[in-house]
Design a protein around this motif. Structure first.
Motif, PDB file in Angstrom:
ATOM      1  N   THR A 185      11.217   4.017   1.836  1.00 13.38           N
ATOM      2  CA  THR A 185       9.976   4.748   1.664  1.00 13.38           C
ATOM      3  C   THR A 185       8.926   4.208   2.622  1.00 13.38           C
ATOM      4  O   THR A 185       8.701   3.007   2.686  1.00 13.38           O
ATOM      5  CB  THR A 185       9.463   4.608   0.214  1.00 13.38           C
ATOM      6  N   LEU A 186       8.302   5.108   3.352  1.00 10.50           N
ATOM      7  CA  LEU A 186       7.223   4.710   4.247  1.00 10.50           C
ATOM      8  C   LEU A 186       5.910   4.730   3.481  1.00 10.50           C
ATOM      9  O   LEU A 186       5.641   5.636   2.701  1.00 10.50           O
ATOM     10  CB  LEU A 186       7.129   5.672   5.433  1.00 10.50           C
ATOM     11  N   LEU A 187       5.106   3.717   3.713  1.00  8.97           N
ATOM     12  CA  LEU A 187       3.812   3.579   3.066  1.00  8.97           C
ATOM     13  C   LEU A 187       2.727   3.697   4.120  1.00  8.97           C
ATOM     14  O   LEU A 187       2.820   3.072   5.179  1.00  8.97           O
ATOM     15  CB  LEU A 187       3.734   2.210   2.382  1.00  8.97           C
ATOM     16  N   LEU A 188       1.727   4.517   3.844  1.00  5.02           N
ATOM     17  CA  LEU A 188       0.580   4.646   4.729  1.00  5.02           C
ATOM     18  C   LEU A 188      -0.517   3.768   4.133  1.00  5.02           C
ATOM     19  O   LEU A 188      -0.954   3.990   3.008  1.00  5.02           O
ATOM     20  CB  LEU A 188       0.144   6.107   4.779  1.00  5.02           C
ATOM     21  N   ARG A 189      -0.943   2.747   4.880  1.00  4.00           N
ATOM     22  CA  ARG A 189      -1.936   1.794   4.386  1.00  4.00           C
ATOM     23  C   ARG A 189      -3.092   1.730   5.377  1.00  4.00           C
ATOM     24  O   ARG A 189      -2.874   1.676   6.580  1.00  4.00           O
ATOM     25  CB  ARG A 189      -1.288   0.420   4.251  1.00  4.00           C
TER      26      ARG A 189
END
Length: 94
Positions: free
Chosen positions: A2-6
């Protein structure tokens, strides 16, 4: 994976960098590590979202991501979708 946008300012604090020079429209893309960035910039007076892949463990440490490894979109959602598509292609060796 899962890619996380932070927010880049939050990622900067995690990494021990100075978070003060980070825009609110600047994001780190993270899986286990930072794999890229998405940020907003003005292009000929219009806001655009630029994305780019930084590194992916499947490519190899320090190895460049094969082109296309960056792009431009009109919205954050479009930039996220383009990033994810290319990220998955690179992970599969394309």
């Amino acid at each position: 994976m899962t890619l996380l946008l932070r927010k880049s300012s939050a990622q900067a604090r995690i990494e021990g960098w100075d978070p003060r020079n980070r825009s609110e429209d600047d994001y780190a893309v993270v899986d286990d590590t930072i794999v890229g960035r998405i940020y907003r910039e003005m292009i000929i007076g219009k806001p655009k979202w630029r994305w780019f892949l930084q590194c992916i463990s499947e490519v190899g440490p320090g190895m460049p991501i094969p082109p296309p490894n960056q792009g431009m979109a009109d919205t954050l959602e479009e930039a996220q979708a383009a990033f994810k598509k290319r990220y998955e292609e690179v992970r599969r060796g394309k």
